[in-house]
Design a protein around this motif. Structure first.
Motif, PDB file in Angstrom:
ATOM      1  N   SER A  58       0.828  -1.200   0.000  1.00 52.06           N
ATOM      2  CA  SER A  58       0.000   0.000   0.000  1.00 52.06           C
ATOM      3  C   SER A  58       0.864   1.251   0.000  1.00 52.06           C
ATOM      4  O   SER A  58       0.575   2.208  -0.735  1.00 52.06           O
ATOM      5  N   ARG A  59       1.921   1.273   0.801  1.00 51.11           N
ATOM      6  CA  ARG A  59       2.809   2.441   0.829  1.00 51.11           C
ATOM      7  C   ARG A  59       3.506   2.637  -0.517  1.00 51.11           C
ATOM      8  O   ARG A  59       3.709   3.771  -0.958  1.00 51.11           O
ATOM      9  N   ALA A  60       3.869   1.542  -1.180  1.00 51.92           N
ATOM     10  CA  ALA A  60       4.496   1.647  -2.500  1.00 51.92           C
ATOM     11  C   ALA A  60       3.501   2.199  -3.525  1.00 51.92           C
ATOM     12  O   ALA A  60       3.861   3.046  -4.355  1.00 51.92           O
ATOM     13  N   ALA A  61       2.248   1.754  -3.461  1.00 55.97           N
ATOM     14  CA  ALA A  61       1.220   2.264  -4.378  1.00 55.97           C
ATOM     15  C   ALA A  61       0.961   3.747  -4.122  1.00 55.97           C
ATOM     16  O   ALA A  61       0.796   4.529  -5.072  1.00 55.97           O
ATOM     17  N   ILE A  62       0.960   4.148  -2.868  1.00 55.67           N
ATOM     18  CA  ILE A  62       0.757   5.564  -2.521  1.00 55.67           C
ATOM     19  C   ILE A  62       1.906   6.407  -3.058  1.00 55.67           C
ATOM     20  O   ILE A  62       1.698   7.477  -3.639  1.00 55.67           O
ATOM     21  N   ALA A  63       3.142   5.933  -2.896  1.00 57.76           N
ATOM     22  CA  ALA A  63       4.308   6.668  -3.399  1.00 57.76           C
ATOM     23  C   ALA A  63       4.261   6.784  -4.921  1.00 57.76           C
ATOM     24  O   ALA A  63       4.575   7.848  -5.480  1.00 57.76           O
ATOM     25  N   THR A  64       3.856   5.722  -5.600  1.00 61.13           N
ATOM     26  CA  THR A  64       3.738   5.755  -7.062  1.00 61.13           C
ATOM     27  C   THR A  64       2.697   6.771  -7.491  1.00 61.13           C
ATOM     28  O   THR A  64       2.919   7.558  -8.428  1.00 61.13           O
ATOM     29  N   MET A  65       1.564   6.782  -6.811  1.00 67.80           N
ATOM     30  CA  MET A  65       0.497   7.725  -7.149  1.00 67.80           C
ATOM     31  C   MET A  65       0.945   9.166  -6.894  1.00 67.80           C
ATOM     32  O   MET A  65       0.701  10.050  -7.724  1.00 67.80           O
ATOM     33  N   GLY A 104      -2.659  -2.778  -0.967  1.00 69.29           N
ATOM     34  CA  GLY A 104      -2.329  -4.181  -0.723  1.00 69.29           C
ATOM     35  C   GLY A 104      -3.536  -5.084  -0.586  1.00 69.29           C
ATOM     36  O   GLY A 104      -3.413  -6.306  -0.670  1.00 69.29           O
ATOM     37  N   TRP A 105      -4.702  -4.524  -0.380  1.00 69.99           N
ATOM     38  CA  TRP A 105      -5.922  -5.309  -0.238  1.00 69.99           C
ATOM     39  C   TRP A 105      -6.782  -5.259  -1.500  1.00 69.99           C
ATOM     40  O   TRP A 105      -7.895  -5.741  -1.516  1.00 69.99           O
ATOM     41  N   GLY A 106      -6.248  -4.636  -2.557  1.00 68.46           N
ATOM     42  CA  GLY A 106      -6.952  -4.583  -3.834  1.00 68.46           C
ATOM     43  C   GLY A 106      -7.967  -3.460  -3.957  1.00 68.46           C
ATOM     44  O   GLY A 106      -8.773  -3.451  -4.884  1.00 68.46           O
ATOM     45  N   ASN A 107      -7.922  -2.495  -3.055  1.00 77.28           N
ATOM     46  CA  ASN A 107      -8.868  -1.378  -3.082  1.00 77.28           C
ATOM     47  C   ASN A 107      -8.258  -0.164  -3.784  1.00 77.28           C
ATOM     48  O   ASN A 107      -7.048   0.000  -3.814  1.00 77.28           O
ATOM     49  N   LEU A 125      -4.409   8.247   0.203  1.00 75.38           N
ATOM     50  CA  LEU A 125      -4.633   7.346   1.335  1.00 75.38           C
ATOM     51  C   LEU A 125      -5.132   5.992   0.857  1.00 75.38           C
ATOM     52  O   LEU A 125      -5.807   5.899  -0.163  1.00 75.38           O
ATOM     53  N   SER A 126      -4.838   4.982   1.645  1.00 79.95           N
ATOM     54  CA  SER A 126      -5.419   3.659   1.466  1.00 79.95           C
ATOM     55  C   SER A 126      -6.388   3.434   2.618  1.00 79.95           C
ATOM     56  O   SER A 126      -6.131   3.848   3.740  1.00 79.95           O
ATOM     57  N   ALA A 127      -7.491   2.759   2.339  1.00 79.57           N
ATOM     58  CA  ALA A 127      -8.484   2.496   3.377  1.00 79.57           C
ATOM     59  C   ALA A 127      -8.025   1.421   4.355  1.00 79.57           C
ATOM     60  O   ALA A 127      -8.651   1.200   5.385  1.00 79.57           O
ATOM     61  N   GLY A 128      -6.948   0.746   4.068  1.00 83.26           N
ATOM     62  CA  GLY A 128      -6.417  -0.261   4.974  1.00 83.26           C
ATOM     63  C   GLY A 128      -7.164  -1.577   4.878  1.00 83.26           C
ATOM     64  O   GLY A 128      -7.945  -1.812   3.960  1.00 83.26           O
ATOM     65  N   PRO A 129      -6.959  -2.463   5.844  1.00 83.48           N
ATOM     66  CA  PRO A 129      -7.543  -3.801   5.788  1.00 83.48           C
ATOM     67  C   PRO A 129      -9.070  -3.807   5.778  1.00 83.48           C
ATOM     68  O   PRO A 129      -9.680  -4.686   5.191  1.00 83.48           O
ATOM     69  N   SER A 130      -9.678  -2.820   6.415  1.00 89.55           N
ATOM     70  CA  SER A 130     -11.140  -2.808   6.499  1.00 89.55           C
ATOM     71  C   SER A 130     -11.776  -2.380   5.182  1.00 89.55           C
ATOM     72  O   SER A 130     -12.919  -2.726   4.905  1.00 89.55           O
ATOM     73  N   GLY A 131     -11.059  -1.621   4.361  1.00 90.76           N
ATOM     74  CA  GLY A 131     -11.630  -1.098   3.131  1.00 90.76           C
ATOM     75  C   GLY A 131     -12.571   0.059   3.365  1.00 90.76           C
ATOM     76  O   GLY A 131     -13.278   0.504   2.465  1.00 90.76           O
ATOM     77  N   ASP A 132     -12.581   0.587   4.590  1.00 89.80           N
ATOM     78  CA  ASP A 132     -13.489   1.663   4.971  1.00 89.80           C
ATOM     79  C   ASP A 132     -12.665   2.800   5.570  1.00 89.80           C
ATOM     80  O   ASP A 132     -11.899   2.589   6.510  1.00 89.80           O
ATOM     81  N   ILE A 135     -13.041   3.767   9.477  1.00 90.09           N
ATOM     82  CA  ILE A 135     -12.400   2.937  10.501  1.00 90.09           C
ATOM     83  C   ILE A 135     -10.921   3.323  10.545  1.00 90.09           C
ATOM     84  O   ILE A 135     -10.282   3.503   9.515  1.00 90.09           O
ATOM     85  N   ASP A 136     -10.380   3.437  11.735  1.00 86.04           N
ATOM     86  CA  ASP A 136      -9.035   3.971  11.913  1.00 86.04           C
ATOM     87  C   ASP A 136      -7.955   2.904  11.673  1.00 86.04           C
ATOM     88  O   ASP A 136      -7.221   2.527  12.590  1.00 86.04           O
ATOM     89  N   ASP A 137      -7.878   2.411  10.416  1.00 86.82           N
ATOM     90  CA  ASP A 137      -6.786   1.518  10.041  1.00 86.82           C
ATOM     91  C   ASP A 137      -6.227   1.924   8.678  1.00 86.82           C
ATOM     92  O   ASP A 137      -5.644   1.109   7.971  1.00 86.82           O
ATOM     93  N   ASN A 138      -6.391   3.209   8.342  1.00 87.85           N
ATOM     94  CA  ASN A 138      -5.946   3.728   7.056  1.00 87.85           C
ATOM     95  C   ASN A 138      -4.416   3.732   6.975  1.00 87.85           C
ATOM     96  O   ASN A 138      -3.733   3.839   7.986  1.00 87.85           O
ATOM     97  N   VAL A 139      -3.907   3.628   5.745  1.00 83.03           N
ATOM     98  CA  VAL A 139      -2.464   3.677   5.504  1.00 83.03           C
ATOM     99  C   VAL A 139      -2.161   4.951   4.745  1.00 83.03           C
ATOM    100  O   VAL A 139      -2.821   5.261   3.768  1.00 83.03           O
ATOM    101  N   GLN A 140      -1.176   5.708   5.214  1.00 85.63           N
ATOM    102  CA  GLN A 140      -0.808   6.968   4.547  1.00 85.63           C
ATOM    103  C   GLN A 140       0.560   6.837   3.931  1.00 85.63           C
ATOM    104  O   GLN A 140       1.409   6.185   4.352  1.00 85.63           O
TER     105      GLN A 140
END
Length: 140
Positions: A58-65, A104-107, A125-132, A135-140
């Protein structure tokens, strides 16, 4: 007193009790417990490694974006209206991304350009494992 000779007939519940007693008296339960503990430990380690790998993706996808958005802004002087403009640019003919990266979760990633806190940067941002995002599991 003379002991009676035991008959060869046993009832089903007597057989179960005898099997359980035999299992608990021997070393089988210890082996079963040890195997179960090892299986749980391996499962927890695998789950932890999988979670760490997905966060790294997820962090790699964020950096690419973010890199693609920065290059788009440098070339065209504005933020992209959507992530589609990064794949199919309007005028420049230069593609900034081959495809829109996912976490990393396909979102899909959340992109805000200009950023809420820094107008000179984009927030990705990535929504993290929850996809929401609520919910406080976001990846920056």
């Amino acid at each position: 007193m003379a002991r009676r000779k035991q008959s060869g007939l046993t009832l089903p519940w007597e057989e179960r009790q005898r099997g359980l007693r035999r299992f608990l008296s021997g070393s089988r339960w210890k082996n079963t417990l040890a195997f179960s503990a090892i299986a749980v430990a391996v499962g927890l380690l695998w789950s932890s490694a999988d979670e760490r790998h997905r966060r790294e993706q997820s962090r790699a996808a964020i950096a690419t974006m973010q890199r693609a958005i920065n290059e788009f802004r440098a070339d065209l002087g504005r933020c992209p209206r959507s992530t589609t403009e990064l794949v199919h640019p309007p005028r420049s003919g230069r593609r900034y991304l081959r495809r829109t990266p996912k976490d990393g979760w396909g979102n899909e990633l959340f992109v805000q350009c200009p950023g809420h806190f820094d107008p000179d940067a984009a927030e990705v941002l990535s929504a993290g494992p929850s996809g929401d995002f609520t919910i406080d599991d976001n990846v920056q």
